[in-house]
Design a protein around this motif. Structure first.
Motif: not given
Length: 239
Positions: A84-102
């Motif tokens: 699990e990520t340390a943070a919870k996602p939220e509905n505004k950038y940048p808190k929505d892209v916690l997992c967005n990695i290539l």
């Protein structure tokens, strides 16, 4: 096989958005099992179902998932363990892209200021920083040496990783709620020689260039649905 964006063999199971029944049916018509996401309305509504907003897969198969996401139960049933990520996602950038990695065998690209700190803590020296927060959404990996993107910063970063990058025009991909979607959200590899796309490339002004780029690498394109290209949050091969 662990989760990956570049499968070594034809995928038997993939993770896709649960928002479209037709998408799942099209995948299963190819003889591939589909595991579907649930909507996570902690994220912005247009991307609440998107796999690339809920899951991050590193090049060694380490799989992160947004904190308190029920999808972890489905993945556990496939013997895929998630962190699990340390943070919870939220509905505004940048808190929505916690997992967005290539990430792929040749490197990892992402925005160090938006990626969850637990993910950042395990990245190695092959990490290339970019300003783009929607890293996975913005780019489709074609093979270990090739990618397609409309994002200039991503293209530059990938080229520093010795990738052959096809630069396309931004836009022309639907994502209701936003001005447009991104190429990584509508295309994915399901085998070393096969890419699937949500929509028809004929609806993109660079569709012919994309087809040529794929053909030069002996990759066959399968359109899962007809009509406009649509960002569905990508498709992730699970095994």
């Amino acid at each position: 096989m662990w989760p990956t964006r570049l499968p070594d063999h034809r995928a038997r199971t993939v993770l896709i958005s649960g928002e479209s029944l037709k998408l799942a049916q099209s995948i299963e018509a190819l003889g591939i099992e589909s595991i579907t996401t649930q909507a996570d309305f902690r994220l912005p509504k247009p991307v609440a179902w998107h796999p690339d907003m809920q899951v991050a897969v590193l090049c060694d198969g380490t799989t992160f998932i947004t904190k308190e996401n029920p999808l972890s139960t489905k993945l556990r049933q496939l013997d895929i363990l998630t962190i699990e990520t340390a943070a919870k996602p939220e509905n505004k950038y940048p808190k929505d892209v916690l997992c967005n990695i290539l990430a792929w065998e040749g490197g990892t690209v992402g925005n160090p200021h938006t990626i969850d700190k637990k993910i950042m803590s395990v990245l190695d020296g092959n990490f290339v920083p970019v300003k783009q927060g929607y890293t996975a959404c913005s780019t489709v990996l074609v093979d270990k040496h090739s990618a397609i993107t409309a994002d200039l910063g991503m293209a530059n970063a990938l080229e520093t990783c010795n990738m052959d990058v096809l630069r396309i025009r931004p836009g022309y991909i639907q994502l209701p709620g936003y001005n447009y979607g991104l190429i990584g959200g509508c295309c994915a590899m399901i085998a070393p020689d096969q890419m699937v796309v949500a929509g028809s490339l004929e609806n993109h002004p660079d569709g012919t260039r994309i087809q040529t780029f794929l053909a030069q690498r002996d990759i066959r394109l399968v359109e899962l649905v007809k009509g406009p290209l649509t960002d569905v949050g990508g498709i992730l091969s699970l095994r």
